[in-house]
Design a protein around this motif. Structure first.
Motif, PDB file in Angstrom:
ATOM      1  N   GLN A 118       0.829  -1.210   0.000  1.00 48.62           N
ATOM      2  CA  GLN A 118       0.000   0.000   0.000  1.00 48.62           C
ATOM      3  C   GLN A 118       0.860   1.254   0.000  1.00 48.62           C
ATOM      4  OE1 GLN A 118      -3.394   0.343   2.394  1.00 48.62           O
ATOM      5  NE2 GLN A 118      -3.768  -1.847   2.568  1.00 48.62           N
ATOM      6  N   ALA A 119       1.933   1.211   0.804  1.00 52.89           N
ATOM      7  CA  ALA A 119       2.836   2.354   0.851  1.00 52.89           C
ATOM      8  C   ALA A 119       3.482   2.542  -0.520  1.00 52.89           C
ATOM      9  CB  ALA A 119       3.903   2.132   1.922  1.00 52.89           C
ATOM     10  N   GLU A 120       3.862   1.418  -1.119  1.00 53.85           N
ATOM     11  CA  GLU A 120       4.476   1.488  -2.444  1.00 53.85           C
ATOM     12  C   GLU A 120       3.488   2.063  -3.456  1.00 53.85           C
ATOM     13  OE1 GLU A 120       5.605  -2.541  -2.903  1.00 53.85           O
ATOM     14  OE2 GLU A 120       7.322  -2.343  -1.555  1.00 53.85           O
ATOM     15  N   ALA A 121       2.219   1.623  -3.332  1.00 52.54           N
ATOM     16  CA  ALA A 121       1.188   2.127  -4.238  1.00 52.54           C
ATOM     17  C   ALA A 121       1.040   3.632  -4.082  1.00 52.54           C
ATOM     18  CB  ALA A 121      -0.136   1.431  -3.965  1.00 52.54           C
ATOM     19  N   GLY A 122       1.083   4.098  -2.815  1.00 48.61           N
ATOM     20  CA  GLY A 122       0.964   5.527  -2.550  1.00 48.61           C
ATOM     21  C   GLY A 122       2.072   6.298  -3.228  1.00 48.61           C
ATOM     22  N   VAL A 123       3.282   5.788  -3.076  1.00 50.11           N
ATOM     23  CA  VAL A 123       4.433   6.464  -3.679  1.00 50.11           C
ATOM     24  C   VAL A 123       4.280   6.450  -5.200  1.00 50.11           C
ATOM     25  CG1 VAL A 123       6.932   6.390  -3.985  1.00 50.11           C
ATOM     26  CG2 VAL A 123       5.934   5.932  -1.735  1.00 50.11           C
ATOM     27  N   ALA A 124       3.785   5.330  -5.748  1.00 50.05           N
ATOM     28  CA  ALA A 124       3.605   5.218  -7.198  1.00 50.05           C
ATOM     29  C   ALA A 124       2.583   6.237  -7.706  1.00 50.05           C
ATOM     30  CB  ALA A 124       3.145   3.808  -7.556  1.00 50.05           C
ATOM     31  N   LEU A 125       1.627   6.579  -6.818  1.00 52.16           N
ATOM     32  CA  LEU A 125       0.616   7.565  -7.207  1.00 52.16           C
ATOM     33  C   LEU A 125       1.138   8.987  -7.087  1.00 52.16           C
ATOM     34  CD1 LEU A 125      -2.592   6.044  -5.617  1.00 52.16           C
ATOM     35  CD2 LEU A 125      -2.104   6.312  -8.051  1.00 52.16           C
ATOM     36  N   GLY A 126       2.394   9.112  -6.683  1.00 55.51           N
ATOM     37  CA  GLY A 126       2.995  10.439  -6.629  1.00 55.51           C
ATOM     38  C   GLY A 126       2.915  11.103  -5.263  1.00 55.51           C
ATOM     39  N   LEU A 127       2.489  10.360  -4.228  1.00 51.75           N
ATOM     40  CA  LEU A 127       2.470  10.930  -2.879  1.00 51.75           C
ATOM     41  C   LEU A 127       3.865  10.877  -2.278  1.00 51.75           C
ATOM     42  CD1 LEU A 127      -0.734   9.162  -1.529  1.00 51.75           C
ATOM     43  CD2 LEU A 127      -0.535  11.552  -2.183  1.00 51.75           C
ATOM     44  N   THR A 128       4.159  11.845  -1.393  1.00 52.30           N
ATOM     45  CA  THR A 128       5.432  11.756  -0.669  1.00 52.30           C
ATOM     46  C   THR A 128       5.309  10.641   0.365  1.00 52.30           C
ATOM     47  OG1 THR A 128       4.687  13.298   1.010  1.00 52.30           O
ATOM     48  CG2 THR A 128       5.842  14.238  -0.895  1.00 52.30           C
ATOM     49  N   LYS A 129       6.453  10.215   0.914  1.00 52.52           N
ATOM     50  CA  LYS A 129       6.429   9.158   1.934  1.00 52.52           C
ATOM     51  C   LYS A 129       5.602   9.588   3.135  1.00 52.52           C
ATOM     52  CE  LYS A 129       9.924   5.856   1.322  1.00 52.52           C
ATOM     53  NZ  LYS A 129      11.281   5.369   1.518  1.00 52.52           N
ATOM     54  N   ARG A 130       5.807  10.858   3.528  1.00 55.59           N
ATOM     55  CA  ARG A 130       5.102  11.409   4.675  1.00 55.59           C
ATOM     56  C   ARG A 130       3.584  11.392   4.427  1.00 55.59           C
ATOM     57  NH1 ARG A 130       7.167  15.272   8.699  1.00 55.59           N
ATOM     58  NH2 ARG A 130       9.163  14.823   7.737  1.00 55.59           N
ATOM     59  N   LYS A 131       3.191  11.847   3.265  1.00 53.30           N
ATOM     60  CA  LYS A 131       1.778  11.883   2.880  1.00 53.30           C
ATOM     61  C   LYS A 131       1.195  10.470   2.854  1.00 53.30           C
ATOM     62  CE  LYS A 131      -0.811  15.455   1.837  1.00 53.30           C
ATOM     63  NZ  LYS A 131      -1.022  16.483   0.835  1.00 53.30           N
ATOM     64  N   THR A 132       1.951   9.531   2.285  1.00 53.68           N
ATOM     65  CA  THR A 132       1.504   8.146   2.218  1.00 53.68           C
ATOM     66  C   THR A 132       1.198   7.624   3.615  1.00 53.68           C
ATOM     67  OG1 THR A 132       3.023   7.842   0.385  1.00 53.68           O
ATOM     68  CG2 THR A 132       2.053   5.860   1.327  1.00 53.68           C
ATOM     69  N   PHE A 133       2.146   7.926   4.537  1.00 54.94           N
ATOM     70  CA  PHE A 133       1.964   7.465   5.911  1.00 54.94           C
ATOM     71  C   PHE A 133       0.700   8.085   6.515  1.00 54.94           C
ATOM     72  CE2 PHE A 133       2.664   7.737  10.506  1.00 54.94           C
ATOM     73  CZ  PHE A 133       2.849   6.394  10.772  1.00 54.94           C
ATOM     74  N   ALA A 134       0.542   9.404   6.293  1.00 51.99           N
ATOM     75  CA  ALA A 134      -0.563  10.132   6.936  1.00 51.99           C
ATOM     76  C   ALA A 134      -1.925   9.741   6.389  1.00 51.99           C
ATOM     77  CB  ALA A 134      -0.337  11.637   6.795  1.00 51.99           C
ATOM     78  N   ILE A 135      -2.058   9.543   5.077  1.00 53.82           N
ATOM     79  CA  ILE A 135      -3.402   9.305   4.545  1.00 53.82           C
ATOM     80  C   ILE A 135      -3.674   7.871   4.113  1.00 53.82           C
ATOM     81  CG2 ILE A 135      -3.704  11.729   3.861  1.00 53.82           C
ATOM     82  CD1 ILE A 135      -3.243  10.907   0.999  1.00 53.82           C
ATOM     83  N   VAL A 136      -2.630   7.054   4.033  1.00 53.01           N
ATOM     84  CA  VAL A 136      -2.875   5.657   3.648  1.00 53.01           C
ATOM     85  C   VAL A 136      -2.681   4.712   4.840  1.00 53.01           C
ATOM     86  CG1 VAL A 136      -2.187   3.755   2.144  1.00 53.01           C
ATOM     87  CG2 VAL A 136      -2.214   6.102   1.263  1.00 53.01           C
ATOM     88  N   VAL A 137      -1.497   4.794   5.459  1.00 50.10           N
ATOM     89  CA  VAL A 137      -1.148   3.819   6.501  1.00 50.10           C
ATOM     90  C   VAL A 137      -1.836   4.150   7.832  1.00 50.10           C
ATOM     91  CG1 VAL A 137       0.744   2.773   7.789  1.00 50.10           C
ATOM     92  CG2 VAL A 137       1.036   3.339   5.365  1.00 50.10           C
ATOM     93  N   LEU A 138      -1.646   5.404   8.290  1.00 54.30           N
ATOM     94  CA  LEU A 138      -2.082   5.771   9.639  1.00 54.30           C
ATOM     95  C   LEU A 138      -3.588   5.538   9.886  1.00 54.30           C
ATOM     96  CD1 LEU A 138      -0.733   6.714  12.192  1.00 54.30           C
ATOM     97  CD2 LEU A 138      -1.312   9.064  11.586  1.00 54.30           C
ATOM     98  N   PRO A 139      -4.478   5.997   8.985  1.00 57.70           N
ATOM     99  CA  PRO A 139      -5.915   5.801   9.263  1.00 57.70           C
ATOM    100  C   PRO A 139      -6.278   4.328   9.436  1.00 57.70           C
ATOM    101  CG  PRO A 139      -5.606   7.333   7.443  1.00 57.70           C
ATOM    102  CD  PRO A 139      -4.265   6.744   7.728  1.00 57.70           C
ATOM    103  N   GLN A 140      -5.646   3.453   8.695  1.00 56.05           N
ATOM    104  CA  GLN A 140      -5.940   2.030   8.839  1.00 56.05           C
ATOM    105  C   GLN A 140      -5.339   1.481  10.131  1.00 56.05           C
ATOM    106  OE1 GLN A 140      -5.731  -0.360   5.072  1.00 56.05           O
ATOM    107  NE2 GLN A 140      -4.466   1.375   4.450  1.00 56.05           N
ATOM    108  N   ALA A 141      -4.102   1.945  10.432  1.00 55.27           N
ATOM    109  CA  ALA A 141      -3.393   1.449  11.618  1.00 55.27           C
ATOM    110  C   ALA A 141      -4.176   1.806  12.886  1.00 55.27           C
ATOM    111  CB  ALA A 141      -1.985   2.024  11.674  1.00 55.27           C
ATOM    112  N   ILE A 142      -4.678   3.050  12.924  1.00 53.72           N
ATOM    113  CA  ILE A 142      -5.393   3.503  14.119  1.00 53.72           C
ATOM    114  C   ILE A 142      -6.580   2.590  14.398  1.00 53.72           C
ATOM    115  CG2 ILE A 142      -6.894   5.336  15.007  1.00 53.72           C
ATOM    116  CD1 ILE A 142      -4.968   7.360  13.805  1.00 53.72           C
ATOM    117  N   ARG A 143      -7.329   2.260  13.341  1.00 47.72           N
ATOM    118  CA  ARG A 143      -8.500   1.401  13.531  1.00 47.72           C
ATOM    119  C   ARG A 143      -8.098   0.017  14.029  1.00 47.72           C
ATOM    120  NH1 ARG A 143      -9.675   5.164   9.798  1.00 47.72           N
ATOM    121  NH2 ARG A 143     -11.812   5.960   9.782  1.00 47.72           N
ATOM    122  N   LYS A 144      -6.941  -0.435  13.551  1.00 50.11           N
ATOM    123  CA  LYS A 144      -6.516  -1.782  13.953  1.00 50.11           C
ATOM    124  C   LYS A 144      -6.086  -1.869  15.414  1.00 50.11           C
ATOM    125  CE  LYS A 144      -5.552  -4.274   9.892  1.00 50.11           C
ATOM    126  NZ  LYS A 144      -4.630  -4.992   9.037  1.00 50.11           N
TER     127      LYS A 144
END
Lengths: 217, 286
Positions: A118-144
């Motif tokens: 997912q992080a790789e996909a985020g980067v592939a979509l042109g997001l920065t690493k920081r952005k990927t973490f904030a809008i892709v990884v973190l929201p899912q992690a919090i719920r888990k």
């Protein structure tokens, strides 16, 4: 021996005083542990090896010693060093230091559980690493991590009872005083258990509500 | 949603049912037990089980070698010797301050000998013999606190360490109401508070404090005592007259009868002086 209900209603006000202190200790302990765990998990997952090493050592140290020993250490140790901390502050410090480490591990588990793809996909979509973490990884992690956080919170609530040993007048402390005065240990500790049960049930219920609120679909 | 409610109600009902069952069972055994005396059980078992503290010198504490020693331990062994013919036919159950009551009431221990002061409210839930030793309460202070009297200690800048029993809290309010108070569940934690400087003073049974002051530098016991002479007694589950009578007789034999010589020896060993005399009058009756 039968349970004397009248006796229980007589001791309830004293226990309620203790309950107030328990809540006053448990809430900051839970909130501060959750907050303190953020820099700790950042340290654990840091790219710098030195920072990672130091944080991991801290986690191991506080995780592998009993919180009771840490309370004694802080309470009596601060006295020996000439700046005596109150029992309440010593207990809060010990609870936050230890549970912060546990919660950091929970956070780490949550973040790691999100597939690297997912992080790789985020980067592939042109997001920065920081952005990927904030809008892709973190929201899912919090719920888990919410169920594990709920569990840890309950552990913290129960561990506040250890503060009785360093003169914090919380629930268990009041129960011990009552038990020693009246020798009616069974009734008192039965009521004490009910108080803790109510407290943890309310907390767990609140956490379930949060969990349902933030659930995706 | 609906199904989960039903499940919760069902669980609650089950828990309630189980609790009622346990309570009923406990009531049943209590009645069954009162038929025979615990004393017969002790003799048949050929071993006396005693609840005691492990952190309250010089009455019942653990020495450097990990052995349970003290005045109360020696007294318990004298009782075992008198009852079963051998001082070693004994098992000690180590308990905390409030844990001593369920230790005897649950039947885990036959009797409790744990530097226990007799108070009327305690006597509602356990049965006490007559006292086997007099006790009083004194205050131990750090010498660097420069306190020589109770009056000087009654100051906001001082902290007094108490044991977690309400009698201590009552006395602190009465004798040094201005001093701050800390409360601990063992005498050793109380003592650690004074040693570490968290508290400048602690209240405890006079013989205990004399022992602490004699074995540590920079500490002294204030000359005034708090209140009156109190009695330390053996306690047990109430309702067993045969056991109580035997124990009470044993106490009388120690303090004023056939076991007085051995009792005096133990007393002298721990407190460096003789116990009160057997009688206030001489045998010749003059």
């Amino acid at each position: 021996m039968s349970v004397d209900l009248g006796f229980i209603t007589r001791i309830a006000p004293t226990l309620a005083q203790g309950l107030a202190t328990t809540v006053a200790l448990a809430i900051p302990a839970i909130v501060l542990s959750a907050l303190w765990a953020i820099p700790v998990v950042a340290g654990l997952m840091a790219r710098s090896r030195l920072v990672g090493r130091i944080t991991a050592d801290y986690v191991e140290l506080v995780r592998n010693t009993p919180v009771l020993v840490q309370m004694f250490f802080i309470f009596f140790g601060s006295g020996v060093l000439g700046f005596p901390l109150s029992g309440f502050v010593s207990a809060l410090l010990a609870l936050v230091l230890q549970n912060g480490a546990y919660v950091a591990e929970i956070y780490r588990g949550g973040i790691r559980s999100i597939a690297q793809r997912q992080a790789e996909a985020g980067v592939a979509l042109g997001l920065t690493k920081r952005k990927t973490f904030a809008i892709v990884v973190l929201p899912q992690a919090i719920r888990k991590v919410i169920p594990s956080l709920s569990n840890q919170g309950i552990l913290i609530i129960k561990d506040t009872s250890l503060a009785a040993t360093i003169s914090v007048a919380e629930l268990t402390f009041q129960a011990r005083l009552l038990a020693d005065r009246t020798a009616a240990v069974f009734e008192i500790f039965f009521t004490l258990a009910l108080f803790y049960l109510a407290l943890t049930a309310i907390f767990a219920g609140a956490m379930r509500l949060v969990e349902r609120r933030v659930r995706i679909a | 949603m609906n199904a989960s409610w039903v499940r919760q109600v069902r669980t609650a009902a089950f828990v309630l049912l189980a609790a009622t069952g346990i309570a009923a069972l406990a009531a049943g055994t209590a009645i069954a037990q009162s038929a025979t005396s615990r004393l017969d059980e002790i003799v048949k078992r050929d071993k006396l089980i005693v609840a005691t503290f492990s952190t309250a010198p010089p009455f019942c504490y653990t020495d450097e070698g990990g052995k349970l020693v003290g005045f109360d331990i020696d007294i318990a062994q004298l009782i075992a010797k008198s009852l079963l013919g051998d001082a070693n036919k004994i098992e000690f159950v180590k308990v905390t301050s409030e844990g001593r009551w369920p230790a005897v009431n649950s039947g885990r221990a036959d009797i409790g000998i744990a530097t226990t002061t007799v108070y009327p409210d305690r006597a509602l839930h356990v049965a006490f013999t007559h006292p086997y030793i007099d006790s009083g309460i004194s205050i131990l202070v750090r010498e660097d606190a420069k306190v020589d009297s109770l009056a000087a200690l009654n100051d906001e800048k001082f902290t007094l360490a108490n044991l977690s029993n309400p009698q201590m809290a009552d006395r602190a309010k009465r004798y040094v109401p201005k001093a701050k108070v800390l409360t601990f569940d063992t005498p050793s934690a109380e003592f650690a508070a004074v040693k570490s400087g968290q508290a400048q003073a602690m209240q405890m049974d006079t013989p205990v404090l004399n022992w602490y002051a004699a074995n540590n530098k920079g500490l002294k016991v204030l000359p005034e005592s708090l209140g009156v002479i109190q009695g330390n007694a053996i306690f047990m589950k109430p309702g067993d007259f045969t056991l109580w009578l035997w124990m009470d007789t044993m106490v009388r034999e120690m303090t004023q009868g056939s076991r007085y010589a051995e009792y005096s020896e133990i007393y002298h060993k721990w407190f460096g002086r003789n116990p009160p005399p057997e009688r206030f009058y001489g045998q010749s009756g003059k």
